[in-house]
Scaffold this motif. Structure first.
Motif, PDB file in Angstrom:
ATOM      1  N   PHE A 129      33.665   8.049 -23.537  1.00 16.17           N
ATOM      2  CA  PHE A 129      33.905   6.616 -23.391  1.00 16.17           C
ATOM      3  C   PHE A 129      34.338   6.262 -21.972  1.00 16.17           C
ATOM      4  O   PHE A 129      34.172   5.118 -21.541  1.00 16.17           O
ATOM      5  CB  PHE A 129      34.945   6.145 -24.413  1.00 16.17           C
ATOM      6  CG  PHE A 129      34.414   6.095 -25.817  1.00 16.17           C
ATOM      7  CD1 PHE A 129      33.408   5.208 -26.152  1.00 16.17           C
ATOM      8  CD2 PHE A 129      34.911   6.939 -26.800  1.00 16.17           C
ATOM      9  CE1 PHE A 129      32.907   5.153 -27.444  1.00 16.17           C
ATOM     10  CE2 PHE A 129      34.415   6.904 -28.098  1.00 16.17           C
ATOM     11  CZ  PHE A 129      33.402   6.005 -28.414  1.00 16.17           C
ATOM     12  N   GLY A 130      34.888   7.235 -21.225  1.00 19.81           N
ATOM     13  CA  GLY A 130      35.197   6.994 -19.824  1.00 19.81           C
ATOM     14  C   GLY A 130      33.942   6.891 -18.981  1.00 19.81           C
ATOM     15  O   GLY A 130      33.805   5.995 -18.139  1.00 19.81           O
ATOM     16  N   VAL A 131      32.981   7.777 -19.208  1.00 23.06           N
ATOM     17  CA  VAL A 131      31.731   7.780 -18.443  1.00 23.06           C
ATOM     18  C   VAL A 131      30.870   6.570 -18.808  1.00 23.06           C
ATOM     19  O   VAL A 131      30.332   5.880 -17.939  1.00 23.06           O
ATOM     20  CB  VAL A 131      30.955   9.095 -18.674  1.00 23.06           C
ATOM     21  CG1 VAL A 131      29.552   8.995 -18.072  1.00 23.06           C
ATOM     22  CG2 VAL A 131      31.713  10.279 -18.083  1.00 23.06           C
ATOM     23  N   THR A 132      30.740   6.302 -20.095  1.00 23.84           N
ATOM     24  CA  THR A 132      29.854   5.220 -20.546  1.00 23.84           C
ATOM     25  C   THR A 132      30.515   3.849 -20.511  1.00 23.84           C
ATOM     26  O   THR A 132      29.816   2.823 -20.560  1.00 23.84           O
ATOM     27  CB  THR A 132      29.385   5.483 -21.984  1.00 23.84           C
ATOM     28  OG1 THR A 132      30.538   5.489 -22.866  1.00 23.84           O
ATOM     29  CG2 THR A 132      28.663   6.815 -22.084  1.00 23.84           C
ATOM     30  N   LYS A 133      31.855   3.828 -20.448  1.00 26.21           N
ATOM     31  CA  LYS A 133      32.626   2.576 -20.480  1.00 26.21           C
ATOM     32  C   LYS A 133      32.354   1.784 -21.763  1.00 26.21           C
ATOM     33  O   LYS A 133      32.382   0.549 -21.765  1.00 26.21           O
ATOM     34  CB  LYS A 133      32.317   1.716 -19.251  1.00 26.21           C
ATOM     35  CG  LYS A 133      32.643   2.410 -17.938  1.00 26.21           C
ATOM     36  CD  LYS A 133      32.348   1.530 -16.740  1.00 26.21           C
ATOM     37  CE  LYS A 133      32.643   2.273 -15.443  1.00 26.21           C
ATOM     38  NZ  LYS A 133      32.362   1.444 -14.251  1.00 26.21           N
ATOM     39  N   LEU A 134      32.106   2.515 -22.840  1.00 24.60           N
ATOM     40  CA  LEU A 134      31.807   1.881 -24.128  1.00 24.60           C
ATOM     41  C   LEU A 134      33.026   1.795 -25.046  1.00 24.60           C
ATOM     42  O   LEU A 134      32.895   1.409 -26.201  1.00 24.60           O
ATOM     43  CB  LEU A 134      30.686   2.646 -24.842  1.00 24.60           C
ATOM     44  CG  LEU A 134      29.309   2.600 -24.185  1.00 24.60           C
ATOM     45  CD1 LEU A 134      28.331   3.516 -24.934  1.00 24.60           C
ATOM     46  CD2 LEU A 134      28.775   1.172 -24.162  1.00 24.60           C
ATOM     47  N   GLY A 135      34.186   2.196 -24.528  1.00 25.94           N
ATOM     48  CA  GLY A 135      35.374   2.228 -25.382  1.00 25.94           C
ATOM     49  C   GLY A 135      35.696   0.889 -26.000  1.00 25.94           C
ATOM     50  O   GLY A 135      36.002   0.780 -27.193  1.00 25.94           O
ATOM     51  N   GLU A 136      35.599  -0.173 -25.214  1.00 29.13           N
ATOM     52  CA  GLU A 136      35.920  -1.505 -25.732  1.00 29.13           C
ATOM     53  C   GLU A 136      34.913  -1.936 -26.795  1.00 29.13           C
ATOM     54  O   GLU A 136      35.281  -2.506 -27.828  1.00 29.13           O
ATOM     55  CB  GLU A 136      35.940  -2.501 -24.574  1.00 29.13           C
ATOM     56  CG  GLU A 136      36.532  -3.847 -24.947  1.00 29.13           C
ATOM     57  CD  GLU A 136      36.783  -4.721 -23.731  1.00 29.13           C
ATOM     58  OE1 GLU A 136      37.095  -5.900 -23.932  1.00 29.13           O
ATOM     59  OE2 GLU A 136      36.659  -4.225 -22.600  1.00 29.13           O
ATOM     60  N   LYS A 137      33.612  -1.655 -26.558  1.00 28.90           N
ATOM     61  CA  LYS A 137      32.596  -2.011 -27.539  1.00 28.90           C
ATOM     62  C   LYS A 137      32.778  -1.228 -28.836  1.00 28.90           C
ATOM     63  O   LYS A 137      32.617  -1.762 -29.935  1.00 28.90           O
ATOM     64  CB  LYS A 137      31.199  -1.762 -26.962  1.00 28.90           C
ATOM     65  CG  LYS A 137      30.816  -2.715 -25.847  1.00 28.90           C
ATOM     66  CD  LYS A 137      29.389  -2.474 -25.378  1.00 28.90           C
ATOM     67  CE  LYS A 137      29.014  -3.463 -24.280  1.00 28.90           C
ATOM     68  NZ  LYS A 137      27.634  -3.231 -23.787  1.00 28.90           N
TER      69      LYS A 137
END
Length: 458
Positions: A129-137
């Motif tokens: 989720f750090g690499v993809t920045k998808l944590g919020e989604k």
């Protein structure tokens, strides 16, 4: 000292990759008044899981204490070596669920493998989720009622563990509970005049509760102290040979699949901690224009992954996962920060000074002799506060009676049968009782922007 910070800029340090080194006494000013208080609180709280490490991993006190000291190093590293702005801690809300999982395993190698697998999966989630920045989604995809139910499960598991522990030391634990709840949550106490005595007790609630419980426990015979002089020498070799990946090996794939639901829950809790920390620091940023606070959720994901990897490689697994924030300490430090640069020069100096002396104090046998009997009290207070906070957070997330009932049902299932049952039945209940479009959802970013909500009706 390093280069002085110019008005309104980020505090200087040495950049390396996405991280920044800020060394005590070089880039950050030392504040000795915070060293002893912070060190003792940190030792008592982090050391509180030492008996559990001994129980589940079947290791000696010396090995368990060494694990705690190594954890303290990587907690301090969040500020000093990696340059993240938060007062580091553990994902405490995940501890009750981890204990529920540990109770299903045989103490020793099986429990060690279980914790290694859980830690590695959480690390993978932080990196992904750090690499993809998808944590919020990802967090936005999870229904609010389901998240609230999982958090309620942590609360129920925490309360259950402490009710079961109560007959062992009733006077000490009840004293600690009353003192910490009054100082931290009591409305009548908050309405008292803000005298120096009240401010001291309120800002040192954990330490005061430990002290009162220690005295009551001593006079009732529940606690005894054995103080000796000398220096504790950590058994590094024994710790590595007992707990490290190099010695015990990797868990089986079946274990990794078993821990996946718990790991997902712990990541959701960690993301929630990041949102809380961001909200707290926004207030601090507004109060002080002389320093720009550098908040970067992506970097925080990498810092958390690195801290947990480092813990595994240097001392084996913990019973809790390294997390972004110790909320109580963060609130305390932000309140000091808001008073001005003469009180706290930089937001980074707060955690550094509060955490700096924990390891040196933890190597002194007299300090260990005083703190060690208080470990059960410290663990109890930690879990009690975790349960109390998780309960009111979970209930505040939902706004109708159907959702509240569902939250309690999911919480009970999660705490008693485990996360797999809680999540599985929770998803079914959600679609049956609420429906796919039955919740009110925030449409703005959790990390910024003005709050806007709109109703989505079923």
């Amino acid at each position: 000292m390093g280069r002085e910070r110019k008005y309104g800029e980020i505090h200087p340090g040495v950049k390396w990759g996405p991280f920044t080194i800020r060394l005590p006494g070089v880039h950050l000013k030392l504040t000795p008044s915070q060293h002893i208080q912070g060190g003792l609180i940190l030792l008592a709280t982090c050391g509180s899981i030492t008996p559990l490490v001994m129980q589940y991993f079947e290791v000696s006190f010396e090995v368990a204490w060494t694990i705690s000291l190594v954890m303290l190093f990587w907690v301090l590293a969040q500020t000093v070596l990696f340059g993240d702005v938060y007062a580091a801690g553990a994902i405490t809300a995940g501890l009750p669920l981890t204990i529920v999982f540990m109770n299903t395993l045989t103490p020793g190698i099986e429990a060690i493998h279980g914790m290694i697998a859980l830690t590695l999966v959480v690390i993978a989630l932080f990196l992904f989720f750090g690499v993809t920045k998808l944590g919020e989604k990802f967090n936005a995809m999870i229904p609010v009622a389901l998240k609230a139910g999982i958090i309620m499960g942590a609360a129920i598991a925490a309360f259950q563990s402490e009710i079961n522990r109560l007959p062992e030391m009733p006077f000490s634990l009840i004293t600690a509970w009353i003192v910490v709840l009054v100082l931290m949550f009591s409305i009548p106490f908050s309405k008292l005049p803000n005298t120096k005595v009240k401010l001291f007790f309120g800002s040192n609630a954990l330490l005061v509760s430990f002290a009162f419980a220690g005295l009551v426990g001593f006079f009732t015979g529940e606690l005894s102290y054995s103080i000796s002089w000398g220096i504790f020498v950590p058994p590094i070799g024994e710790t590595i040979s007992t707990l490290s990946l190099w010695s015990v090996g990797f868990p089986s794939w079946e274990v990794f699949l078993t821990v996946l639901p718990i790991a997902l829950i712990i990541y959701v809790l960690a993301f929630g901690d990041l949102v809380v920390a961001h909200t707290l620091l926004k207030g601090a940023d507004k109060a002080r224009e002389d320093e720009k606070i550098d908040i970067n959720p992506t970097r925080s994901h990498f810092v958390l992954a690195t801290r947990n990897i480092a813990q595994l490689l240097t001392a084996g697994p913990l019973l809790w996962i390294h997390g972004p924030i110790w909320t109580g300490v963060q609130v305390f430090l932000i309140e000091r920060y808001k008073k001005g640069r003469h009180v706290m020069d930089s937001i980074y100096g707060g955690p550094m000074n509060f955490y700096l002396m924990a390891i040196p104090l933890g190597l002194l046998l007299p300090v260990i002799g005083i703190i060690m009997p208080l470990f059960p009290v410290a663990l109890s207070v930690t879990l009690l506060l975790t349960g109390f906070a998780c309960a009111y957070v979970a209930m505040s997330m939902v706004h109708n009676n159907i959702s509240r009932g569902m939250v309690l049902a999911i919480g009970m299932l999660t705490a008693t049968l485990g996360p797999v049952w809680g999540i599985g039945i929770g998803i079914g209940l959600y679609f049956i009782l609420i429906g796919r479009h039955g919740e009110t959802k925030a449409v703005e970013s959790q990390f910024g922007g003005d709050s806007e909500e709109k109703e989505q009706t079923a």
